[in-house]
Design an enzyme around this catalytic site. Structure first.
Site, PDB file in Angstrom:
ATOM      1  N   ASN A  47     -12.431  24.640 -17.687  1.00 53.92           N
ATOM      2  CA  ASN A  47     -11.966  26.045 -17.416  1.00 53.92           C
ATOM      3  C   ASN A  47     -11.034  26.008 -18.574  1.00 53.92           C
ATOM      4  OD1 ASN A  47     -10.727  25.017 -15.354  1.00 53.92           O
ATOM      5  ND2 ASN A  47      -9.823  27.322 -15.366  1.00 53.92           N
ATOM      6  N   VAL A  48     -11.179  26.522 -19.945  1.00 52.22           N
ATOM      7  CA  VAL A  48      -9.911  26.785 -20.837  1.00 52.22           C
ATOM      8  C   VAL A  48      -9.268  28.301 -20.464  1.00 52.22           C
ATOM      9  CG1 VAL A  48      -9.348  26.273 -23.101  1.00 52.22           C
ATOM     10  CG2 VAL A  48     -11.222  24.837 -21.699  1.00 52.22           C
ATOM     11  N   GLU A  49      -8.274  28.284 -20.782  1.00 53.83           N
ATOM     12  CA  GLU A  49      -7.529  29.611 -19.939  1.00 53.83           C
ATOM     13  C   GLU A  49      -6.434  30.234 -21.391  1.00 53.83           C
ATOM     14  OE1 GLU A  49      -5.143  29.484 -16.673  1.00 53.83           O
ATOM     15  OE2 GLU A  49      -7.218  29.761 -15.769  1.00 53.83           O
ATOM     16  N   GLU A  60     -18.321  26.343 -16.387  1.00 58.10           N
ATOM     17  CA  GLU A  60     -19.499  27.129 -16.952  1.00 58.10           C
ATOM     18  C   GLU A  60     -19.682  27.302 -18.029  1.00 58.10           C
ATOM     19  OE1 GLU A  60     -17.808  27.869 -14.388  1.00 58.10           O
ATOM     20  OE2 GLU A  60     -18.477  28.758 -12.879  1.00 58.10           O
ATOM     21  N   CYS A  94     -20.956  33.899 -15.183  1.00 56.17           N
ATOM     22  CA  CYS A  94     -21.320  32.568 -14.710  1.00 56.17           C
ATOM     23  C   CYS A  94     -22.605  32.677 -14.699  1.00 56.17           C
ATOM     24  CB  CYS A  94     -20.238  31.631 -14.048  1.00 56.17           C
ATOM     25  SG  CYS A  94     -18.674  31.157 -15.339  1.00 56.17           S
TER      26      CYS A  94
HETATM   27  N1  THU Z   1     -13.209  30.046 -12.855  1.00 59.91           N
HETATM   28  C1  THU Z   1     -14.442  29.024 -13.298  1.00 59.91           C
HETATM   29  O1  THU Z   1     -13.317  28.563 -13.962  1.00 59.91           O
HETATM   30  N2  THU Z   1     -15.017  29.185 -13.593  1.00 59.91           N
HETATM   31  C2  THU Z   1     -15.829  30.188 -12.204  1.00 59.91           C
HETATM   32  O2  THU Z   1     -16.813  30.716 -11.961  1.00 59.91           O
HETATM   33  C3  THU Z   1     -14.682  31.125 -11.858  1.00 59.91           C
HETATM   34  C4  THU Z   1     -13.489  30.943 -11.636  1.00 59.91           C
HETATM   35  C5  THU Z   1     -12.194  29.564 -13.051  1.00 59.91           C
HETATM   36  C6  THU Z   1     -11.708  30.636 -14.223  1.00 59.91           C
HETATM   37  C7  THU Z   1      -9.987  30.905 -14.400  1.00 59.91           C
HETATM   38  O3  THU Z   1      -9.748  29.658 -15.604  1.00 59.91           O
HETATM   39  C8  THU Z   1      -9.719  30.578 -12.402  1.00 59.91           C
HETATM   40  O4  THU Z   1     -10.922  29.761 -12.573  1.00 59.91           O
HETATM   41  C9  THU Z   1      -9.121  31.258 -12.187  1.00 59.91           C
HETATM   42  O5  THU Z   1      -9.801  32.316 -12.262  1.00 59.91           O
END
Ligand code: THU
Length: 138
Positions: A47-49, A60, A94
């Site tokens: 994940n990349v915020e 995903e 996702c």
């Molecule tokens: N997140 C994911 O990477 N995939 C998901 O299916 C659920 C949520 C991440 C997004 C965010 O960076 C963190 O989890 C908290 O929501």
């Protein structure tokens, strides 16, 4: 591709490693994903915020980008874990993204010895590419 050929332990290890590559300074929820394709290749994502929270890319989505850059293919199995190594539920968006690249039989790891949970279990009656073919007006 028989589902018994999916290397779940390898996928879990790769997904956990991918959590260490996350950029998650806002939620501090690191997420990693690892997928297995019908040609036997492995793809990963983290994940990349973003400071504009809604623009965050989930692990995903990152994995699907990796899949495309590797030349594409169909996902047959995927593990998505948080930093504690336990499975994390794919978010709604996702589920749709994964459905596009794996179809209803894509298995989503639930942490059990022999995962059987499919994306169709997580996203029943999904809208997908076939609907575009059959519902188009032209
Ligand atoms: N997140 C994911 O990477 N995939 C998901 O299916 C659920 C949520 C991440 C997004 C965010 O960076 C963190 O989890 C908290 O929501």
């Amino acid at each position: 591709m028989s589902t018994s050929k999916i290397p779940w332990q390898e996928l879990r290890t790769l997904a956990l490693h991918a959590t260490t590559l996350s950029y998650a300074p806002y939620s501090h929820v690191t997420v990693g994903a690892a997928g297995f394709t019908d040609s036997g290749s492995v793809v990963t994502g983290s994940n990349v915020e973003n400071a504009s929270y809604g623009l965050t890319l989930c692990a995903e989505c990152s994995l699907v980008s990796d899949l495309t850059r590797q030349g594409g293919g169909r996902l047959v199995g995927i593990s998505v874990v948080a930093g504690d190594g336990q499975p994390i539920a794919p978010c709604g968006r996702c589920r749709q993204v994964l459905f596009e690249h794996g179809g209803k039989n894509l298995i989503v790891d639930d942490g059990s010895d022999h995962p059987e949970r499919t994306i169709a279990d997580l996203l029943p009656d999904a809208f997908g590419p076939d609907d575009l073919d059959t519902r188009s007006n032209s």
